[in-house]
Design a protein around this motif. Sequence first.
Motif, short mmCIF file in Angstrom:
data_model
loop_
_atom_site.label_atom_id
_atom_site.label_comp_id
_atom_site.label_asym_id
_atom_site.label_seq_id
_atom_site.Cartn_x
_atom_site.Cartn_y
_atom_site.Cartn_z
N GLN A 145 0.82 -1.22 0.00
CA GLN A 145 0.00 0.00 0.00
C GLN A 145 0.84 1.27 0.00
O GLN A 145 0.41 2.30 -0.49
CB GLN A 145 -0.89 0.02 1.24
N SER A 146 2.05 1.19 0.55
CA SER A 146 2.87 2.41 0.65
C SER A 146 3.84 2.56 -0.52
O SER A 146 4.73 3.40 -0.48
CB SER A 146 3.62 2.45 1.98
N ASP A 202 5.32 3.69 -4.10
CA ASP A 202 5.19 4.99 -4.80
C ASP A 202 4.45 4.83 -6.13
O ASP A 202 4.48 3.79 -6.74
CB ASP A 202 6.57 5.58 -5.06
N LYS A 241 4.61 10.24 1.14
CA LYS A 241 3.80 9.19 0.52
C LYS A 241 2.34 9.64 0.33
O LYS A 241 1.66 9.17 -0.57
CB LYS A 241 3.86 7.90 1.35
N SER A 300 2.48 11.50 -2.88
CA SER A 300 2.73 10.55 -3.96
C SER A 300 1.47 9.76 -4.32
O SER A 300 1.12 9.61 -5.50
CB SER A 300 3.86 9.61 -3.51
N THR A 301 0.77 9.26 -3.30
CA THR A 301 -0.41 8.43 -3.58
C THR A 301 -1.64 9.26 -4.00
O THR A 301 -2.49 8.75 -4.72
CB THR A 301 -0.77 7.55 -2.36
N THR A 318 -1.13 9.89 -7.74
CA THR A 318 -1.40 8.72 -8.58
C THR A 318 -2.85 8.22 -8.40
O THR A 318 -3.19 7.14 -8.88
CB THR A 318 -0.42 7.58 -8.27
N ARG A 351 -4.32 6.95 -5.95
CA ARG A 351 -4.51 5.73 -5.16
C ARG A 351 -5.05 6.05 -3.78
O ARG A 351 -5.46 5.17 -3.04
CB ARG A 351 -3.20 4.95 -5.05
#
Lengths: 141, 66
Positions: free
Chosen positions: A138-139, A141, B28, B31-32, B35, B37
């Motif tokens: 899940q973490s 990139d 993060k 970053s997520t 994207t 997510r």
Amino acid sequence: MKQQDIKTEEKFMSHNAWFCTSAGIVCLLLSVYSLTNHDIEEMTILGISVLFYMVVIAIFIIKAGFPLKMYFKYAYNDEFLNTIDTNAYKHTSCAFGVCLLGVLYNNDAIPSEVSHANMAIFYLGIILLVYGISTLWQSRD
Amino acid sequence: MHNHIAEFRKAAGLSQQELADAISVSRKTISTIETSRFTPSVIIALKIAQHFNTSVEHLFTLDDGD
């Protein structure tokens, strides 16, 4: 919230994920390996290997500044880290449930030599491995 | 849900870490979100919008499936 706290949480999450994954693999190997018949020499080598792993982890915790105090925190302050931690716990609970159902269903197929200690190490291995892999996945990139 | 955070960030010449530091979240998280997510909370969305001096509607757009 201080940015330093978030960086500490990020570092802890990353280290903890790798630690859980490696500890899970060790536990699974240990539970499976101890089921087969081995002589005293092989079991000594296994014991020394596990001890070596524990020493490496201890050195890492001391030298790399692993924030152990984070283990005593209920939740992460960072929203994303908290979300993936919660999801990882859900995955872990699900995997543990599947394991229990598998054991329940195949109760008769499990040999009587399998001790409670073996099963406990197996469950622990599954829990650690699923939590670690879920967090790492899940973490990404 | 689509977002244009990466374009805004690059236009401002910021790295993911610099943006994360500016709004007090982890790298993060940025970053997520970029994207798609991870869907951030309203608080984070507002913080990002405020940082780029724009509105949340300019940063995030709904898909047909949303």
